[in-house]
Motif scaffolding. Structure first.
Motif, mmCIF file in Angstrom:
data_model
loop_
_atom_site.group_PDB
_atom_site.id
_atom_site.type_symbol
_atom_site.label_atom_id
_atom_site.label_comp_id
_atom_site.label_asym_id
_atom_site.label_seq_id
_atom_site.Cartn_x
_atom_site.Cartn_y
_atom_site.Cartn_z
ATOM 1 N N LEU A 279 0.808 -1.225 0.000
ATOM 2 C CA LEU A 279 0.000 0.000 0.000
ATOM 3 C C LEU A 279 0.841 1.274 0.000
ATOM 4 O O LEU A 279 0.309 2.373 -0.184
ATOM 5 C CB LEU A 279 -0.910 0.024 1.237
ATOM 6 C CG LEU A 279 -1.895 -1.134 1.370
ATOM 7 C CD1 LEU A 279 -2.653 -1.026 2.688
ATOM 8 C CD2 LEU A 279 -2.869 -1.156 0.197
ATOM 9 N N ARG A 280 2.134 1.109 0.200
ATOM 10 C CA ARG A 280 2.960 2.287 0.458
ATOM 11 C C ARG A 280 2.853 3.347 -0.640
ATOM 12 O O ARG A 280 2.760 4.544 -0.365
ATOM 13 C CB ARG A 280 4.415 1.834 0.619
ATOM 14 C CG ARG A 280 5.291 2.814 1.303
ATOM 15 C CD ARG A 280 6.528 2.170 1.903
ATOM 16 N NE ARG A 280 7.092 1.120 1.074
ATOM 17 C CZ ARG A 280 8.074 0.302 1.475
ATOM 18 N NH1 ARG A 280 8.586 0.434 2.679
ATOM 19 N NH2 ARG A 280 8.552 -0.627 0.671
ATOM 20 N N ALA A 281 2.819 2.943 -1.898
ATOM 21 C CA ALA A 281 2.876 3.913 -2.999
ATOM 22 C C ALA A 281 1.512 4.491 -3.368
ATOM 23 O O ALA A 281 1.448 5.465 -4.119
ATOM 24 C CB ALA A 281 3.509 3.263 -4.231
ATOM 25 N N VAL A 282 0.430 3.881 -2.894
ATOM 26 C CA VAL A 282 -0.904 4.384 -3.271
ATOM 27 C C VAL A 282 -1.469 5.202 -2.104
ATOM 28 O O VAL A 282 -1.974 4.669 -1.131
ATOM 29 C CB VAL A 282 -1.867 3.237 -3.673
ATOM 30 C CG1 VAL A 282 -1.717 2.901 -5.134
ATOM 31 C CG2 VAL A 282 -1.675 2.010 -2.812
ATOM 32 N N LYS A 283 -1.354 6.528 -2.270
ATOM 33 C CA LYS A 283 -1.628 7.425 -1.142
ATOM 34 C C LYS A 283 -3.112 7.513 -0.801
ATOM 35 O O LYS A 283 -3.467 8.028 0.258
ATOM 36 C CB LYS A 283 -1.121 8.842 -1.467
ATOM 37 C CG LYS A 283 0.315 8.900 -1.943
ATOM 38 C CD LYS A 283 1.280 8.702 -0.801
ATOM 39 C CE LYS A 283 2.719 8.972 -1.254
ATOM 40 N NZ LYS A 283 3.699 8.218 -0.446
ATOM 41 N N ASN A 284 -3.982 7.034 -1.686
ATOM 42 C CA ASN A 284 -5.423 7.122 -1.405
ATOM 43 C C ASN A 284 -5.958 5.848 -0.748
ATOM 44 O O ASN A 284 -7.155 5.598 -0.763
ATOM 45 C CB ASN A 284 -6.215 7.418 -2.686
ATOM 46 C CG ASN A 284 -5.953 6.417 -3.800
ATOM 47 O OD1 ASN A 284 -4.896 5.806 -3.864
ATOM 48 N ND2 ASN A 284 -6.927 6.257 -4.681
ATOM 49 N N VAL A 285 -5.083 5.078 -0.135
ATOM 50 C CA VAL A 285 -5.506 3.903 0.630
ATOM 51 C C VAL A 285 -5.011 4.023 2.063
ATOM 52 O O VAL A 285 -3.817 4.274 2.289
ATOM 53 C CB VAL A 285 -4.956 2.590 0.037
ATOM 54 C CG1 VAL A 285 -5.563 1.387 0.758
ATOM 55 C CG2 VAL A 285 -5.216 2.510 -1.452
ATOM 56 N N ALA A 286 -5.910 3.821 3.018
ATOM 57 C CA ALA A 286 -5.525 3.777 4.426
ATOM 58 C C ALA A 286 -5.471 2.327 4.882
ATOM 59 O O ALA A 286 -6.264 1.498 4.431
ATOM 60 C CB ALA A 286 -6.535 4.560 5.268
ATOM 61 N N ALA A 287 -4.531 2.034 5.765
ATOM 62 C CA ALA A 287 -4.368 0.676 6.296
ATOM 63 C C ALA A 287 -5.183 0.549 7.576
ATOM 64 O O ALA A 287 -5.017 1.334 8.511
ATOM 65 C CB ALA A 287 -2.897 0.415 6.588
ATOM 66 N N GLU A 288 -6.041 -0.442 7.608
ATOM 67 C CA GLU A 288 -6.901 -0.636 8.774
ATOM 68 C C GLU A 288 -6.474 -1.919 9.471
ATOM 69 O O GLU A 288 -6.152 -2.908 8.820
ATOM 70 C CB GLU A 288 -8.350 -0.642 8.270
ATOM 71 C CG GLU A 288 -9.381 -0.749 9.318
ATOM 72 C CD GLU A 288 -10.041 -2.082 9.238
ATOM 73 O OE1 GLU A 288 -9.419 -3.060 9.677
ATOM 74 O OE2 GLU A 288 -11.170 -2.155 8.722
ATOM 75 N N ILE A 289 -6.435 -1.873 10.811
ATOM 76 C CA ILE A 289 -5.644 -2.868 11.564
ATOM 77 C C ILE A 289 -6.471 -3.975 12.188
ATOM 78 O O ILE A 289 -5.946 -4.770 12.963
ATOM 79 C CB ILE A 289 -4.834 -2.155 12.668
ATOM 80 C CG1 ILE A 289 -5.771 -1.489 13.692
ATOM 81 C CG2 ILE A 289 -3.881 -1.141 12.053
ATOM 82 C CD1 ILE A 289 -5.060 -0.997 14.935
ATOM 83 N N CYS A 290 -7.740 -4.092 11.842
ATOM 84 C CA CYS A 290 -8.619 -4.985 12.596
ATOM 85 C C CYS A 290 -8.421 -6.453 12.253
ATOM 86 O O CYS A 290 -7.860 -6.819 11.224
ATOM 87 C CB CYS A 290 -10.077 -4.615 12.355
ATOM 88 S SG CYS A 290 -10.774 -5.357 10.876
ATOM 89 N N GLY A 291 -8.924 -7.286 13.141
ATOM 90 C CA GLY A 291 -9.204 -8.676 12.839
ATOM 91 C C GLY A 291 -8.030 -9.618 12.821
ATOM 92 O O GLY A 291 -8.084 -10.655 12.184
ATOM 93 N N SER A 292 -6.971 -9.289 13.503
ATOM 94 C CA SER A 292 -5.887 -10.259 13.655
ATOM 95 C C SER A 292 -5.413 -10.161 15.101
ATOM 96 O O SER A 292 -5.799 -9.258 15.840
ATOM 97 C CB SER A 292 -4.739 -9.964 12.689
ATOM 98 O OG SER A 292 -4.300 -8.633 12.810
ATOM 99 N N ASP A 293 -4.559 -11.105 15.507
ATOM 100 C CA ASP A 293 -4.076 -11.070 16.879
ATOM 101 C C ASP A 293 -3.276 -9.788 17.116
ATOM 102 O O ASP A 293 -2.693 -9.236 16.186
ATOM 103 C CB ASP A 293 -3.196 -12.295 17.157
ATOM 104 C CG ASP A 293 -4.025 -13.575 17.142
ATOM 105 O OD1 ASP A 293 -5.248 -13.484 17.402
ATOM 106 O OD2 ASP A 293 -3.464 -14.635 16.866
ATOM 107 N N PRO A 294 -3.256 -9.313 18.369
ATOM 108 C CA PRO A 294 -2.583 -8.032 18.651
ATOM 109 C C PRO A 294 -1.069 -8.177 18.671
ATOM 110 O O PRO A 294 -0.417 -8.097 19.698
ATOM 111 C CB PRO A 294 -3.141 -7.641 20.021
ATOM 112 C CG PRO A 294 -3.533 -8.919 20.656
ATOM 113 C CD PRO A 294 -3.969 -9.840 19.561
ATOM 114 N N THR A 295 -0.518 -8.358 17.492
ATOM 115 C CA THR A 295 0.925 -8.576 17.350
ATOM 116 C C THR A 295 1.689 -7.264 17.515
ATOM 117 O O THR A 295 1.321 -6.264 16.910
ATOM 118 C CB THR A 295 1.228 -9.123 15.937
ATOM 119 O OG1 THR A 295 0.235 -10.072 15.585
ATOM 120 C CG2 THR A 295 2.599 -9.742 15.883
ATOM 121 N N ALA A 296 2.749 -7.311 18.297
ATOM 122 C CA ALA A 296 3.593 -6.127 18.442
ATOM 123 C C ALA A 296 4.248 -5.795 17.114
ATOM 124 O O ALA A 296 4.651 -6.683 16.366
ATOM 125 C CB ALA A 296 4.666 -6.380 19.505
ATOM 126 N N GLY A 297 4.307 -4.516 16.809
ATOM 127 C CA GLY A 297 5.035 -4.061 15.631
ATOM 128 C C GLY A 297 4.156 -3.689 14.451
ATOM 129 O O GLY A 297 4.595 -2.949 13.566
#
Ligand SMILES: [Zn+2]
Length: 294
Positions: free
Chosen positions: A211-229
């Motif tokens: 996703l890094r190069a496509v500025k019109n996308v936000a990363a959403e963090i839901c639905g996985s184990d709460p992994t550090a990092g």
């Protein structure tokens, strides 16, 4: 200093009303106005009854965790490739829930790109002429396909963000299940649109890079184990303005997903953006157009 895991455990203990032994206070921004949880559903083992009853239960749990608003999409039972009738039925369930949420739940309309005409009709019914404020796309069709284009173009006209499920499963994806790379291709074709990569691919190290190069996308963090990092890397590679908190309630607990943010080694200002500032900014145009409180 506590490890990431210890801090996440401590936060979970606080959420359960327990006093964690030897734990420092979790880093919860002191001036936080209220969290917006931007990804969740009306299904889950803790929920039963009508959509109105289910949203009441969810809001009761949200109150315990300082969550001010919920974004809800898809009804029940779930359908991978819903027919037009199933789309309408599930969107009606969400409409009932948000109507009885006292302004605390927003709805995204569930669409199926294999059903273009029905999806455009639902987009108009639920967003243009109804109270919903975004689009949810799941696993019916991989999102780089051209059938997505008319849906995205109409969403842009309506100022509605498009949330696309993205995952990369070790056991293999469903035939129509999208990866973050698929979403990057779609987003590059529609620079005016605002996209949300739900789950950030599951394998977030790869998802964030995609996703890094496509500025019109936000990363959403839901639905996985709460992994550090996870949150730290997303902030480092994308900037804090492109990271969103969601839990995937009721399949995931608010506490475990909030811990990803509260336990992250990032600034309080970045936490505020992730927990509410960014989604409020993304929804501001459509909420304003509808006369709804941002
Ligand atoms: Zn979900």
């Amino acid at each position: 200093m506590l490890s990431h895991t210890a801090r996440a455990t401590a936060i979970g203990a606080v959420a359960c009303g327990l006093k964690p032994v030897g734990a420092a206070e979790p880093s919860r921004p002191r001036t936080l106005e209220g969290v917006w949880d931007m990804h969740g559903h009306l299904s889950g083992t803790c929920l039963s009854g009508t959509p109105r009853e289910r949203i009441a239960t969810l809001l009761e749990y949200a109150d315990r965790m300082g969550i001010e608003r919920l974004v809800v999409f898809m009804g029940y039972p779930w359908a991978y490739d819903p027919t037009p009738d199933e789309l309408r039925r599930q969107n009606d369930q969400v409409l009932e829930a948000i109507e009885h949420s006292h302004g605390r739940a927003h709805g995204f309309v569930y669409l199926n790109p294999n059903q273009t005409d029905a999806s455009l009709a639902e987009l108009d019914r639920c967003v243009a002429h109804g109270p919903m404020v975004g689009v949810k796309l799941w696993v019916a069709l991989r999102c780089h396909e051209k059938q997505l284009d008319p849906i995205v173009e109409r969403a842009v006209e309506l100022k509605a963000p498009v949330l696309q499920h993205t995952f990369r499963k070790l056991t293999g994806n469903l035939p129509g299940e999208s990866t973050a790379c698929d979403l990057a291709k779609l987003a590059a074709r529609h620079p005016q649109a605002s996209f949300i990569a739900a789950h950030t691919d599951g394998q977030w190290e790869r998802g964030i890079r995609a996703l890094r190069a496509v500025k019109n996308v936000a990363a959403e963090i839901c639905g996985s184990d709460p992994t550090a990092g996870f949150v730290e890397m997303a902030v480092r590679e994308l900037g804090p303005e492109r990271v969103l908190y969601g839990s995937d309630f009721a399949g995931r607990s608010f506490a475990s997903q909030l811990a990803k943010v509260y336990g992250a080694e990032i600034s309080d200002q970045a936490k505020r953006l992730i927990l509410s500032g960014n989604i409020r900014r993304m929804l501001q145009p459509i909420l304003a157009a509808k006369g709804m409180k941002p």
